[in-house]
Design a protein around this motif. Structure first.
Motif, PDB file in Angstrom:
ATOM      1  N   UNK A   5      -4.059  -2.516  -8.384  1.00 37.91           N
ATOM      2  CA  UNK A   5      -3.696  -2.043  -7.029  1.00 37.91           C
ATOM      3  C   UNK A   5      -4.796  -2.683  -6.103  1.00 37.91           C
ATOM      4  N   UNK A   6      -6.085  -2.161  -6.639  1.00 42.91           N
ATOM      5  CA  UNK A   6      -7.454  -2.765  -5.761  1.00 42.91           C
ATOM      6  C   UNK A   6      -7.495  -4.367  -5.650  1.00 42.91           C
ATOM      7  N   UNK A   7      -7.254  -4.936  -6.935  1.00 48.38           N
ATOM      8  CA  UNK A   7      -7.193  -6.363  -6.788  1.00 48.38           C
ATOM      9  C   UNK A   7      -6.347  -6.996  -6.211  1.00 48.38           C
ATOM     10  N   UNK A   8      -5.062  -6.298  -6.240  1.00 47.06           N
ATOM     11  CA  UNK A   8      -3.767  -6.892  -5.416  1.00 47.06           C
ATOM     12  C   UNK A   8      -4.082  -6.681  -3.975  1.00 47.06           C
ATOM     13  N   UNK A   9      -4.568  -5.765  -3.443  1.00 51.64           N
ATOM     14  CA  UNK A   9      -5.046  -5.176  -2.087  1.00 51.64           C
ATOM     15  C   UNK A   9      -6.159  -6.636  -1.587  1.00 51.64           C
ATOM     16  N   UNK A  13      -5.592   1.015 -15.333  1.00 49.38           N
ATOM     17  CA  UNK A  13      -5.172  -0.199 -15.165  1.00 49.38           C
ATOM     18  C   UNK A  13      -4.460  -0.592 -14.004  1.00 49.38           C
ATOM     19  N   UNK A  14      -3.466   0.303 -13.530  1.00 50.78           N
ATOM     20  CA  UNK A  14      -2.405   0.207 -12.603  1.00 50.78           C
ATOM     21  C   UNK A  14      -3.514   0.342 -11.114  1.00 50.78           C
ATOM     22  N   UNK A  15      -4.360   1.128 -11.204  1.00 50.35           N
ATOM     23  CA  UNK A  15      -5.075   1.360 -10.044  1.00 50.35           C
ATOM     24  C   UNK A  15      -6.212   0.102  -9.882  1.00 50.35           C
ATOM     25  N   UNK A  56       0.857  -1.227   0.054  1.00 50.78           N
ATOM     26  CA  UNK A  56       0.081   0.025   0.096  1.00 50.78           C
ATOM     27  C   UNK A  56       0.789   1.243   0.146  1.00 50.78           C
ATOM     28  N   UNK A  57       2.033   1.114   0.404  1.00 49.01           N
ATOM     29  CA  UNK A  57       3.235   2.388   0.434  1.00 49.01           C
ATOM     30  C   UNK A  57       3.579   2.730  -0.893  1.00 49.01           C
ATOM     31  N   UNK A  58       3.415   1.668  -1.845  1.00 49.39           N
ATOM     32  CA  UNK A  58       3.926   1.755  -3.101  1.00 49.39           C
ATOM     33  C   UNK A  58       2.425   1.671  -3.915  1.00 49.39           C
ATOM     34  N   UNK A  59       1.609   2.438  -3.965  1.00 48.71           N
ATOM     35  CA  UNK A  59       0.423   2.471  -4.649  1.00 48.71           C
ATOM     36  C   UNK A  59       0.501   2.713  -6.121  1.00 48.71           C
ATOM     37  N   UNK A  60      -0.118   1.708  -6.876  1.00 48.21           N
ATOM     38  CA  UNK A  60      -0.232   1.638  -8.459  1.00 48.21           C
ATOM     39  C   UNK A  60       1.149   1.090  -8.948  1.00 48.21           C
ATOM     40  N   UNK A  61       2.155   0.665  -8.003  1.00 45.36           N
ATOM     41  CA  UNK A  61       3.296  -0.118  -8.651  1.00 45.36           C
ATOM     42  C   UNK A  61       3.268  -1.394  -8.694  1.00 45.36           C
ATOM     43  N   UNK A  62       3.909  -2.173  -9.477  1.00 45.48           N
ATOM     44  CA  UNK A  62       3.646  -3.490  -9.490  1.00 45.48           C
ATOM     45  C   UNK A  62       4.466  -4.150  -8.020  1.00 45.48           C
ATOM     46  N   UNK A  63       4.039  -5.425  -7.782  1.00 43.04           N
ATOM     47  CA  UNK A  63       4.481  -5.957  -6.353  1.00 43.04           C
ATOM     48  C   UNK A  63       6.003  -6.278  -6.641  1.00 43.04           C
TER      49      UNK A  63
END
Length: 497
Positions: free
Chosen positions: A306-310, A301-303, A197-204
């Motif tokens: 991010x939501x799906x990853x969360x 798409x990044x966002x 979450x601290x790296x929002x919209x970045x790839x894991x």
């Protein structure tokens, strides 16, 4: 120095104020009475073993073979409260380091520690402290395991560079958490969830991936050891510990009650309440809208990723419940998931508030709300009605039991017994549920009370307890006026007091 004293002292003080009654209250709740009545060595250990908690089984056996009275169960609730005070201090130490890694706002250390002290999960762990006192242990073990791995990855960058003794310690902490109470492994992923979450919209990145892999490997090691342990002792796993590999059904379950409860924070979620239903939907909507509204230069798409990853990480945090056959979102199993959502959502609010003074006002206001809600949840939604039920039943048995009684007719109360007097709605087997409503409680409770009156367990063992769930058959049985028989109508006794 004053800041550190506040961060450690205030959450512990709030914890002690909320749970102070446990230092003198006498009662038993649900599984407590089963453990107490069958407190011979080896009598209940297998129940814990077949459900994957053999360390908890040893703890419970040691605890309950050491006591003989309901009054003595109080000592384990006190142990739980003191244990949570220590666990919160460990959390504050860990969270302070998370701030240094820029995983969250500095105000979150104190705010989240207060949230934990006031949480529904801790209320159950302490209130049901006879058989739930071990939850603070699994919380601490899981939290430390994940934190150590995260700090080592930040220091050495690669997992292979982490010293072998440290790798073994991380593994041991994770396996210990799982064998104590499986929910603890969810805490392992908290720092990695915050990192994501601290790296929002970045790839894991490799840190997140390593954390997830490590958690899954630890869980696999635990499961293999669990199976080996069952095999060596000639046991089969309990039904509740069986795996459910129907991924779609489990995802559907996750987005039902668990997600609703997680986004309701410390407020009890009521399936029949419009306010409860609306609250969590609004909370999720605010999070989604804020995610899309910030950093508009980032691709949509990044966002979405991010939501799906969360949500994917939240499911992994909730893994012990997600992989088992049982769909039961009890608050005692939701501590890690609730904490993760709270950290993410509250950090978002503090990020959204730009003015420093307003950030501070928000943090103070939130802590006041959490303290008030936590106090009310435990004192009035849990403890007060449970105490009255136990005291009423005990007083009735002590007044009416006479030597020579060999049979007890017991009419169990309805689930909603407490609503008329306390306006408390029941939630599963945790808040607002009469202890004697469950069929495994009455016989053990009656026999334990009679044992404590007569000081002779053989007399209590010979008592026949006949249970009734409906009033009419009970009344018909009472009308027979059998000799040497005591009849107990919990609802009538409760309402007459």
């Amino acid at each position: 120095m004053n800041n550190k004293l506040l961060q450690y002292g205030l959450p512990v003080l709030i914890l002690l104020v909320i749970f102070y009654p446990l230092f003198h209250a006498n009662y038993v709740y649900l599984d407590d009475i089963h453990q107490l009545w069958y407190n011979e060595k080896g009598a209940t250990y297998n129940i814990w073993l077949i459900h994957g908690r053999f360390l908890a089984g040893h703890l419970m056996e040691k605890a309950f073979t050491s006591i003989n009275t309901i009054d003595a169960v109080k000592s384990y609730r006190i142990l739980s409260v003191i244990g949570w005070a220590l666990a919160i201090c460990v959390y504050v130490k860990v969270a302070t380091q998370w701030v240094r890694y820029k995983l969250m706002d500095s105000r979150m250390v104190l705010l989240s520690a207060v949230y934990i002290a006031c949480s529904l999960s801790v209320a159950i762990a302490n209130g049901w402290g006879g058989t739930c006192f071990e939850i603070f242990m699994t919380f601490t073990a899981g939290l430390l395991g994940g934190h150590l791995l995260y700090t080592q990855l930040k220091k050495h960058n690669r997992y292979r560079a982490i010293p072998i003794p440290m790798q073994l310690l991380i593994l041991a902490l994770g396996v210990t958490a799982l064998f104590t109470y499986q929910i603890g492994i969810g805490l392992f992923l908290i720092p990695f969830f915050l990192h994501f979450n601290s790296r929002k919209f970045e790839k894991p990145d490799h840190i997140i991936i390593t954390g997830v892999i490590a958690m899954l490997v630890i869980t696999l090691v635990y499961y293999l050891l669990f199976k080996l342990l069952l095999n060596t002792q000639g046991e089969e796993e309990g039904h509740r510990a069986s795996l459910n590999l129907n991924i779609l059904s489990k995802i559907s379950f996750f987005f039902g009650v668990p997600t609703a409860q997680a986004f309701s924070f410390n407020f009890l979620f009521n399936l029949h309440s419009i306010i409860s239903q609306a609250f969590y939907i609004i909370a999720i909507a605010v999070w989604v809208v804020y995610s899309f509204a910030t950093q508009r230069d980032k691709p949509v798409i990044n966002k979405i990723i991010y939501l799906a990853g969360s949500f994917a990480l939240l499911m992994l945090i909730y893994l012990p419940v997600m992989v088992t056959i049982e769909n039961y979102s009890s608050y005692r199993s939701m501590l890690a998931l609730n904490l993760a959502v709270f950290l993410m959502f509250t950090n978002m609010i503090l990020e959204w508030i730009k003015n420093v003074s307003r950030k501070n006002y928000f943090a103070v206001a939130a802590m006041i709300v959490f303290a008030g809600v936590g106090f009310y949840n435990f004192r009035y939604n849990f403890l007060k009605p449970i105490l009255k039920e136990y005291q009423a039943v005990r007083a009735y048995v002590e007044k009416n039991y006479k030597p020579g009684i060999t049979k007890v007719n017991f009419l169990r109360p309805p689930e909603g017994l407490f609503y008329k007097q306390f306006h408390v709605r029941y939630y599963r087997d945790e808040f607002g549920l009469p202890s004697t409503h469950k069929d495994w409680v009455p016989e053990n409770l009656v026999k334990q009370i009679i044992y404590e009156m007569t000081h002779d367990k053989n007399i209590a063992r010979k008592i026949e307890v006949v249970q009734f769930a409906e009033a009419e058959p009970f009344k018909q049985q009472v009308a027979l006026k059998e000799a040497n028989t005591l009849s107990i109508d919990v609802e009538a006794i409760f309402n007459s007091n």
